[in-house]
Design an enzyme around this catalytic site. Sequence first.
Site, mmCIF file in Angstrom:
data_model
loop_
_atom_site.group_PDB
_atom_site.id
_atom_site.type_symbol
_atom_site.label_atom_id
_atom_site.label_comp_id
_atom_site.label_asym_id
_atom_site.label_seq_id
_atom_site.Cartn_x
_atom_site.Cartn_y
_atom_site.Cartn_z
ATOM 1 N N SER A 18 12.716 -4.007 -0.037
ATOM 2 C CA SER A 18 13.585 -4.556 1.000
ATOM 3 C C SER A 18 12.788 -5.569 1.811
ATOM 4 O O SER A 18 11.550 -5.548 1.801
ATOM 5 C CB SER A 18 14.061 -3.424 1.923
ATOM 6 N N TYR A 40 12.823 4.295 7.099
ATOM 7 C CA TYR A 40 13.169 3.345 6.037
ATOM 8 C C TYR A 40 12.075 2.287 5.883
ATOM 9 O O TYR A 40 11.617 2.003 4.770
ATOM 10 C CB TYR A 40 14.509 2.682 6.360
#
Length: 261
Positions: free
Chosen positions: A145, A158
Site C-alpha cells: 500500500s 495497518y
Amino acid sequence: MYKDLEGKVVVITGSSTGLGKAMAIRFATEKAKVVVNYRSKEEEANSVLEEIKKVGGEAIAVKGDVTVESDVINLVQSSIKEFGKLDVMINNAGMENPVSSHEMSLSDWNKVIDTNLTGAFLGSREAIKYFVENDIKGTVINMSSVHEKIPWPLFVHYAASKGGMKLMTETLALEYAPKGIRVNNIGPGAINTPINAEKFADPEQRADVESMIPMGYIGEPEEIAAVAAWLASSEASYVTGITLFADGGMTQYPSFQAGRG
C-alpha cells in the site's frame, strides 16, 4: 498480453472481490490457470469463477483463512494437486479498520497484523518452499500500500503491517535472488474497491481523496491487475525487491504526507 503467462499457475489470496478479483480475471485473460481463494464468501468466489469461464479461463476456488497456517499450506497444495504446479503466488488478502492508537486493543492490532503481514509471510514461505524444492524460478507478489511509506492516523496497525511487508519482501528478494525467485510488492493508492465504496459514494469524501492524487482520479482495480500481470511476466525478469507504487502520484504529494486523509 504477455505470452509467457499462458499456462502459468497463479494463486491469489483474497480473490473473491476487489483487487483480488480483478487480478484473477486479468490472469485468466492472459490464459493462466488461477486459484481463487476466499475466506467465507463462497458465492462471491463462485461468481469470479463464472467470470473467468466467460473469458475462456480455467480456475478453481479454495476456501482458506490466510491467518491459519494449515489453510495456507492447503491452498498451495491444492494448486499443485489440481494444476500440477505453482508459478506465481500473489498475497493479496488484507484488512483495515480505523481505531485511535491509544484505544486500540491487542486484539485489534493482532487481527490486522496477522492478516496483512503474517498471512503474506505464510503464503510467501509456502510458495518459495515449493519453488526451491522443485528448482522453479517462481514469482511472489505481495499487495502492500502507499501506507508502507505514508503514515496513516487511526491505522497504526495497518501502516505497521505494510511497513513490515516492505522489509519482508526486500529480505526475501535478497535471500532467494540467487535461485532466480523474484519477490516484489505492489503499492496501490486509492482504488475503487468494495472496501472503499461507502467513502467514495460520499461526494465530499471522494473529492477530498481526489485532491490528494496528482493525477486527479481514483484508480480502478484493473489498473492494479495490469501491474500484477507485468510483474509476473518475463518482461519484469530483472525486477526484484521493489515496491511498485500504482497510486496516481499520491506518494509524491506533500499535503498527504503533512497528515491529510
